[in-house]
Design a protein around this motif. Structure first.
Motif, PDB file in Angstrom:
ATOM      1  N   ASP A  49       0.842  -1.198   0.000  1.00  0.00           N
ATOM      2  CA  ASP A  49       0.000   0.000   0.000  1.00  0.00           C
ATOM      3  C   ASP A  49       0.883   1.256   0.000  1.00  0.00           C
ATOM      4  OD1 ASP A  49      -2.293  -1.616   0.005  1.00  0.00           O
ATOM      5  OD2 ASP A  49      -2.230  -1.781   2.189  1.00  0.00           O
ATOM      6  N   PRO A  50       0.309   2.454   0.112  1.00  0.00           N
ATOM      7  CA  PRO A  50       1.109   3.673  -0.055  1.00  0.00           C
ATOM      8  C   PRO A  50       2.291   3.819   0.907  1.00  0.00           C
ATOM      9  CG  PRO A  50      -1.211   4.175  -0.266  1.00  0.00           C
ATOM     10  CD  PRO A  50      -1.143   2.741   0.194  1.00  0.00           C
ATOM     11  N   GLN A  51       2.057   3.564   2.221  1.00  0.00           N
ATOM     12  CA  GLN A  51       3.132   3.606   3.219  1.00  0.00           C
ATOM     13  C   GLN A  51       3.880   4.944   3.222  1.00  0.00           C
ATOM     14  OE1 GLN A  51       3.737   1.492   5.533  1.00  0.00           O
ATOM     15  NE2 GLN A  51       2.452  -0.218   4.882  1.00  0.00           N
ATOM     16  N   ASP A  52       3.142   6.051   3.146  1.00  0.00           N
ATOM     17  CA  ASP A  52       3.787   7.359   3.000  1.00  0.00           C
ATOM     18  C   ASP A  52       4.744   7.675   4.152  1.00  0.00           C
ATOM     19  OD1 ASP A  52       2.051   7.317   0.937  1.00  0.00           O
ATOM     20  OD2 ASP A  52       1.019   9.186   1.411  1.00  0.00           O
ATOM     21  N   ASP A  53       4.307   7.523   5.396  1.00  0.00           N
ATOM     22  CA  ASP A  53       5.149   7.874   6.539  1.00  0.00           C
ATOM     23  C   ASP A  53       6.352   6.948   6.639  1.00  0.00           C
ATOM     24  OD1 ASP A  53       3.426   9.914   7.193  1.00  0.00           O
ATOM     25  OD2 ASP A  53       2.275   8.710   8.626  1.00  0.00           O
ATOM     26  N   PHE A  54       6.128   5.651   6.414  1.00  0.00           N
ATOM     27  CA  PHE A  54       7.231   4.696   6.515  1.00  0.00           C
ATOM     28  C   PHE A  54       8.238   4.914   5.389  1.00  0.00           C
ATOM     29  CE2 PHE A  54       8.898   0.211   6.115  1.00  0.00           C
ATOM     30  CZ  PHE A  54       9.680   0.288   7.258  1.00  0.00           C
ATOM     31  N   LEU A  55       7.747   5.231   4.187  1.00  0.00           N
ATOM     32  CA  LEU A  55       8.649   5.506   3.072  1.00  0.00           C
ATOM     33  C   LEU A  55       9.493   6.747   3.356  1.00  0.00           C
ATOM     34  CD1 LEU A  55       6.512   4.801  -0.129  1.00  0.00           C
ATOM     35  CD2 LEU A  55       8.454   3.494   0.728  1.00  0.00           C
TER      36      LEU A  55
END
Length: 239
Positions: A49-55
Protein backbone atom coordinates in the motif's frame (compact mmCIF):
# COMPACT_ATOMS: atom_id res chain seq x y z
CA UNK A 1 19.16 7.41 19.17
CA UNK A 2 22.36 5.82 17.81
CA UNK A 3 22.48 4.93 14.13
CA UNK A 4 23.72 1.84 12.33
CA UNK A 5 25.04 1.33 8.81
CA UNK A 6 23.62 -1.41 6.60
CA UNK A 7 25.76 -2.96 3.88
CA UNK A 8 23.76 -4.50 1.04
CA UNK A 9 25.22 -6.47 -1.86
CA UNK A 10 23.26 -6.63 -5.12
CA UNK A 11 24.66 -9.22 -7.52
CA UNK A 12 22.91 -11.17 -10.26
CA UNK A 13 23.08 -12.25 -13.87
CA UNK A 14 20.56 -9.54 -14.75
CA UNK A 15 19.37 -6.39 -12.97
CA UNK A 16 17.10 -3.56 -14.05
CA UNK A 17 16.66 -0.25 -12.24
CA UNK A 18 14.09 1.77 -14.15
CA UNK A 19 14.08 5.56 -14.22
CA UNK A 20 12.21 6.58 -17.38
CA UNK A 21 10.19 3.55 -18.43
CA UNK A 22 7.32 3.65 -20.87
CA UNK A 23 4.87 0.91 -21.85
CA UNK A 24 6.94 -0.38 -24.77
CA UNK A 25 10.44 0.64 -23.62
CA UNK A 26 11.74 -0.28 -20.15
CA UNK A 27 15.04 1.49 -19.53
CA UNK A 28 17.58 0.90 -16.76
CA UNK A 29 20.27 3.01 -15.13
CA UNK A 30 23.73 1.40 -14.84
CA UNK A 31 23.33 1.33 -11.04
CA UNK A 32 20.55 0.71 -8.46
CA UNK A 33 18.03 3.49 -7.83
CA UNK A 34 16.89 4.61 -4.40
CA UNK A 35 13.28 3.67 -5.18
CA UNK A 36 14.42 0.22 -6.31
CA UNK A 37 16.44 -0.45 -3.16
CA UNK A 38 13.68 0.80 -0.86
CA UNK A 39 11.15 -1.27 -2.80
CA UNK A 40 13.34 -4.30 -2.20
CA UNK A 41 13.39 -3.52 1.53
CA UNK A 42 9.60 -3.18 1.55
CA UNK A 43 9.32 -6.62 -0.06
CA UNK A 44 11.55 -8.08 2.64
CA UNK A 45 9.42 -6.46 5.38
CA UNK A 46 6.13 -7.41 3.72
CA UNK A 47 5.00 -3.78 3.52
CA UNK A 48 2.45 -2.78 0.89
CA UNK A 49 0.00 0.00 0.00
CA UNK A 50 1.11 3.67 -0.06
CA UNK A 51 3.13 3.61 3.22
CA UNK A 52 3.79 7.36 3.00
CA UNK A 53 5.15 7.87 6.54
CA UNK A 54 7.23 4.70 6.51
CA UNK A 55 8.65 5.51 3.07
CA UNK A 56 9.65 8.93 4.35
CA UNK A 57 11.58 7.24 7.15
CA UNK A 58 13.26 4.78 4.77
CA UNK A 59 14.10 7.51 2.25
CA UNK A 60 15.61 9.75 4.97
CA UNK A 61 18.93 7.90 4.71
CA UNK A 62 21.49 9.04 2.19
CA UNK A 63 22.38 6.16 -0.13
CA UNK A 64 25.83 5.47 -1.54
CA UNK A 65 26.38 2.87 -4.26
CA UNK A 66 29.70 1.33 -5.30
CA UNK A 67 29.91 -0.62 -8.55
CA UNK A 68 32.47 -3.40 -8.99
CA UNK A 69 34.05 -5.26 -11.89
CA UNK A 70 36.17 -8.38 -12.14
CA UNK A 71 39.94 -8.25 -11.71
CA UNK A 72 42.31 -10.58 -13.56
CA UNK A 73 46.09 -10.50 -13.06
CA UNK A 74 46.10 -6.84 -12.01
CA UNK A 75 44.13 -5.94 -15.15
CA UNK A 76 40.47 -5.04 -15.16
CA UNK A 77 37.82 -6.00 -17.65
CA UNK A 78 35.32 -3.62 -19.17
CA UNK A 79 33.23 -1.76 -16.60
CA UNK A 80 29.77 -2.75 -15.51
CA UNK A 81 27.84 -0.47 -17.83
CA UNK A 82 27.05 -3.49 -20.00
CA UNK A 83 23.42 -3.03 -20.92
CA UNK A 84 21.46 -5.78 -22.65
CA UNK A 85 18.39 -5.07 -24.77
CA UNK A 86 15.79 -7.83 -24.72
CA UNK A 87 12.85 -8.07 -27.12
CA UNK A 88 9.59 -9.41 -25.67
CA UNK A 89 6.10 -9.69 -27.08
CA UNK A 90 3.01 -9.15 -24.97
CA UNK A 91 -0.68 -9.41 -25.70
CA UNK A 92 -0.95 -13.02 -26.89
CA UNK A 93 -2.61 -16.14 -25.48
CA UNK A 94 -5.09 -14.27 -23.30
CA UNK A 95 -8.49 -15.82 -22.68
CA UNK A 96 -10.98 -13.28 -24.07
CA UNK A 97 -13.80 -14.83 -22.01
CA UNK A 98 -11.98 -13.78 -18.82
CA UNK A 99 -12.84 -10.08 -18.14
CA UNK A 100 -9.50 -9.39 -16.46
CA UNK A 101 -7.37 -11.11 -19.11
CA UNK A 102 -9.37 -9.38 -21.81
CA UNK A 103 -8.09 -6.07 -20.43
CA UNK A 104 -4.52 -7.23 -21.06
CA UNK A 105 -5.04 -7.55 -24.83
CA UNK A 106 -3.59 -4.46 -26.57
CA UNK A 107 -6.27 -2.35 -28.25
CA UNK A 108 -6.24 0.11 -31.10
CA UNK A 109 -6.81 3.83 -30.48
CA UNK A 110 -10.56 3.36 -30.98
CA UNK A 111 -10.67 0.59 -28.36
CA UNK A 112 -11.19 -2.31 -30.76
CA UNK A 113 -8.93 -5.35 -31.01
CA UNK A 114 -6.41 -5.39 -33.85
CA UNK A 115 -6.58 -7.94 -36.64
CA UNK A 116 -4.43 -10.97 -35.89
CA UNK A 117 -2.78 -11.86 -32.58
CA UNK A 118 -2.54 -8.29 -31.30
CA UNK A 119 0.99 -8.93 -30.05
CA UNK A 120 3.07 -5.88 -29.21
CA UNK A 121 6.88 -5.87 -29.33
CA UNK A 122 8.49 -4.32 -26.25
CA UNK A 123 12.09 -3.40 -25.48
CA UNK A 124 13.50 -4.20 -22.04
CA UNK A 125 16.97 -3.20 -20.91
CA UNK A 126 19.02 -4.88 -18.18
CA UNK A 127 22.48 -4.76 -16.61
CA UNK A 128 24.48 -7.93 -17.21
CA UNK A 129 26.49 -9.48 -14.34
CA UNK A 130 26.21 -6.37 -12.18
CA UNK A 131 27.81 -6.23 -8.73
CA UNK A 132 26.89 -3.34 -6.43
CA UNK A 133 27.41 -2.44 -2.78
CA UNK A 134 24.87 -0.15 -1.11
CA UNK A 135 25.36 1.78 2.14
CA UNK A 136 22.30 2.89 4.14
CA UNK A 137 22.23 4.53 7.57
CA UNK A 138 19.22 4.23 9.89
CA UNK A 139 18.40 4.47 13.56
CA UNK A 140 19.47 1.26 15.25
CA UNK A 141 16.01 -0.28 15.72
CA UNK A 142 14.99 0.29 12.09
CA UNK A 143 18.35 -0.93 10.81
CA UNK A 144 17.97 -4.14 12.85
CA UNK A 145 14.44 -4.68 11.51
CA UNK A 146 15.56 -4.19 7.91
CA UNK A 147 18.61 -6.42 8.34
CA UNK A 148 16.57 -9.28 9.84
CA UNK A 149 13.92 -8.95 7.13
CA UNK A 150 16.54 -9.17 4.37
CA UNK A 151 17.88 -12.34 5.97
CA UNK A 152 14.40 -13.87 6.15
CA UNK A 153 12.21 -11.93 3.69
CA UNK A 154 8.44 -12.15 3.79
CA UNK A 155 8.16 -11.81 0.00
CA UNK A 156 10.58 -12.82 -2.74
CA UNK A 157 13.46 -10.47 -3.38
CA UNK A 158 14.54 -9.57 -6.89
CA UNK A 159 16.79 -7.05 -8.62
CA UNK A 160 14.36 -4.73 -10.34
CA UNK A 161 12.20 -7.33 -12.07
CA UNK A 162 10.65 -10.48 -10.67
CA UNK A 163 12.65 -12.78 -12.95
CA UNK A 164 15.98 -11.15 -11.97
CA UNK A 165 16.96 -13.03 -8.83
CA UNK A 166 20.04 -12.26 -6.70
CA UNK A 167 22.92 -14.75 -6.78
CA UNK A 168 24.43 -13.64 -3.47
CA UNK A 169 23.09 -12.83 -0.01
CA UNK A 170 21.85 -9.23 -0.03
CA UNK A 171 22.32 -8.44 3.68
CA UNK A 172 26.09 -8.39 4.25
CA UNK A 173 26.11 -6.89 7.72
CA UNK A 174 25.03 -4.19 10.13
CA UNK A 175 27.76 -1.94 11.53
CA UNK A 176 28.34 0.92 13.95
CA UNK A 177 30.03 3.12 11.34
CA UNK A 178 30.68 3.57 7.63
CA UNK A 179 34.35 2.70 8.24
CA UNK A 180 33.44 -0.72 9.67
CA UNK A 181 31.07 -1.40 6.76
CA UNK A 182 33.77 -0.35 4.26
CA UNK A 183 36.24 -2.76 5.83
CA UNK A 184 33.76 -5.60 5.39
CA UNK A 185 33.22 -4.52 1.78
CA UNK A 186 36.95 -4.58 1.05
CA UNK A 187 37.13 -8.13 2.38
CA UNK A 188 34.16 -9.18 0.25
CA UNK A 189 35.67 -7.62 -2.88
CA UNK A 190 38.99 -9.36 -2.24
CA UNK A 191 37.31 -12.75 -1.86
CA UNK A 192 35.37 -12.23 -5.08
CA UNK A 193 38.46 -10.81 -6.88
CA UNK A 194 36.71 -7.56 -7.70
CA UNK A 195 37.88 -4.00 -8.04
CA UNK A 196 35.82 -0.83 -7.67
CA UNK A 197 34.60 0.68 -10.94
CA UNK A 198 32.64 3.78 -9.87
CA UNK A 199 30.59 5.14 -6.99
CA UNK A 200 27.30 7.02 -6.86
CA UNK A 201 26.87 9.53 -4.03
CA UNK A 202 24.02 11.89 -3.29
CA UNK A 203 24.35 15.59 -4.07
CA UNK A 204 26.62 17.61 -6.33
CA UNK A 205 29.96 16.51 -4.95
CA UNK A 206 32.56 17.34 -7.59
CA UNK A 207 33.19 19.59 -10.56
CA UNK A 208 34.66 16.98 -12.92
CA UNK A 209 32.17 14.12 -12.49
CA UNK A 210 28.77 13.41 -14.00
CA UNK A 211 25.82 14.80 -12.05
CA UNK A 212 22.32 13.44 -12.64
CA UNK A 213 18.90 14.59 -11.44
CA UNK A 214 16.88 11.47 -10.64
CA UNK A 215 13.19 11.22 -9.80
CA UNK A 216 13.68 8.13 -7.61
CA UNK A 217 12.95 9.10 -3.99
CA UNK A 218 9.76 7.19 -3.13
CA UNK A 219 6.99 9.28 -1.60
CA UNK A 220 4.07 6.87 -2.01
CA UNK A 221 3.75 3.32 -3.30
CA UNK A 222 0.58 1.43 -4.17
CA UNK A 223 -1.63 2.09 -7.21
CA UNK A 224 -0.66 5.76 -7.38
CA UNK A 225 3.11 5.90 -7.05
CA UNK A 226 4.86 9.21 -6.58
CA UNK A 227 8.53 10.18 -6.29
CA UNK A 228 10.68 13.17 -5.39
CA UNK A 229 13.92 14.33 -7.03
CA UNK A 230 17.51 14.09 -5.86
CA UNK A 231 20.92 14.86 -7.36
CA UNK A 232 23.59 12.18 -7.56
CA UNK A 233 27.24 12.38 -8.59
CA UNK A 234 28.93 9.52 -10.45
CA UNK A 235 32.59 9.29 -9.46
CA UNK A 236 34.82 7.08 -11.60
CA UNK A 237 37.46 5.13 -9.69
CA UNK A 238 40.95 6.05 -10.81
CA UNK A 239 43.12 3.11 -11.85
Amino acid sequence: MPKSVLLLWLEGHLQSWGYDSKFGVRETLPFPTKSGVIGLICCALGEKDPQDDFLKELASSTMEVKAYKNKFNDKTEQGLSLIMRDFQTIGTNYDESDPFKNLMIPKKSDGTKPVGSGAVLTYRYAIQNGKFAVFLEYEKDLAQAVYKALQKPRWDLYLGRKSYIPTEFIAQGIFNSKEEASQKLRQLAEIKKLTEDFSVVEGKNCDDCDVLLLNDVPVSFGRRKSYANRYVSIIKKED
